[in-house]
Motif scaffolding. Sequence first.
Motif, PDB file in Angstrom:
ATOM      1  N   LEU A  68      -5.896  19.569  33.383  1.00 56.84           N
ATOM      2  CA  LEU A  68      -7.152  19.568  34.142  1.00 56.84           C
ATOM      3  C   LEU A  68      -7.524  20.969  34.621  1.00 56.84           C
ATOM      4  O   LEU A  68      -8.699  21.317  34.711  1.00 56.84           O
ATOM      5  CB  LEU A  68      -7.015  18.623  35.346  1.00 56.84           C
ATOM      6  N   ASP A 124      -4.818  14.253  32.668  1.00 59.04           N
ATOM      7  CA  ASP A 124      -5.507  13.395  33.634  1.00 59.04           C
ATOM      8  C   ASP A 124      -6.720  12.731  33.008  1.00 59.04           C
ATOM      9  O   ASP A 124      -7.647  13.418  32.569  1.00 59.04           O
ATOM     10  CB  ASP A 124      -5.974  14.244  34.831  1.00 59.04           C
ATOM     11  N   HIS A 155     -11.359  24.103  29.647  1.00 58.71           N
ATOM     12  CA  HIS A 155     -11.864  22.909  28.954  1.00 58.71           C
ATOM     13  C   HIS A 155     -12.621  23.232  27.670  1.00 58.71           C
ATOM     14  O   HIS A 155     -12.888  22.333  26.877  1.00 58.71           O
ATOM     15  CB  HIS A 155     -12.700  22.057  29.916  1.00 58.71           C
ATOM     16  N   THR A 172     -13.099  13.017  32.906  1.00 59.84           N
ATOM     17  CA  THR A 172     -12.390  14.083  32.176  1.00 59.84           C
ATOM     18  C   THR A 172     -12.382  13.812  30.676  1.00 59.84           C
ATOM     19  O   THR A 172     -13.410  13.899  30.040  1.00 59.84           O
ATOM     20  CB  THR A 172     -10.946  14.264  32.708  1.00 59.84           C
ATOM     21  N   SER A 224      -0.705  20.621  34.529  1.00 63.24           N
ATOM     22  CA  SER A 224      -1.834  19.708  34.340  1.00 63.24           C
ATOM     23  C   SER A 224      -2.983  20.388  33.601  1.00 63.24           C
ATOM     24  O   SER A 224      -3.552  21.375  34.075  1.00 63.24           O
ATOM     25  CB  SER A 224      -2.332  19.207  35.697  1.00 63.24           C
ATOM     26  N   GLY A 279      -1.293  21.936  38.517  1.00 67.53           N
ATOM     27  CA  GLY A 279      -2.507  22.331  37.811  1.00 67.53           C
ATOM     28  C   GLY A 279      -2.893  23.750  38.186  1.00 67.53           C
ATOM     29  O   GLY A 279      -2.528  24.721  37.531  1.00 67.53           O
TER      30      GLY A 279
END
Length: 223
Positions: A13, A38, A17, A49, A11, A200
């Motif tokens: 997430l 996600d 980022h 997100t 994942s 994740g």
Amino acid sequence: MRPHPPLLAPSLLAGNHAHLAASAEAVARAGASWLHIDIMDGHFVPNLTFGPQTVAALRPGSPLFFDTHLMLAEPHRYLEPFAKAGSNLISIHIEPDYDHRAALARIRELGCQCGIVLNPGTPAAAIEPLLSAVDLVLVMTVQPGFGGQSFRSDVLPKLEQINAWRLTRGLTFRLEVDGGIDLETGERCHSAGADTFVAGTSFFRAADQAGFAARVSAWSRRE
Ligand code: DX5
Ligand code: ZN
């Protein structure tokens, strides 16, 4: 007989980022073929997100299968943008009130595979009429919204029930789990019938990500 061998879907997430493309590359380098993305709207879940623009930006640089999990109050309004952005599969929750069957059909019409998702508190019966209309059922093993939560083992009987329906009806949808999945909880879900494993925190924190992916694949030897 299981319709699919175990498959890992790391994942994004839990990735970096500020460097999402680098995180997607790490997933491919580890030998995984799926990337779980996600999408949260701050309404259906209390977090935000990515949007379709992020998915579109990742698409040209990645060979991965984009498994797009929409946690949206009105997912039917965003199917086309996420399909056009390059999603390969789009999954939508059963809990909000909209025409689920029409939305699933629309996802396929847009050229993607479709999935239906249920929260830990939602009974299996809620999605039972849709089983023949989906490519994937995602059983949430945490309340959606945040990574890093603890796996809820009270969800295991629901997984077994959906797997039993799949077997008796000769259906071949994937059975995916998401939330608190690591090599221990994932294997318990595999025993209950799951074949697709979102990970994740456990994947991105693993010292040996390729080893992590290889161990998920090895569960097939215990079938
Ligand atoms: C939670 C998301 C999950 C999340 C899982 O709402 O749907 O996909 O990334 O994160 P971990 O594996 O850390 O529980
Ligand atoms: Zn998810």
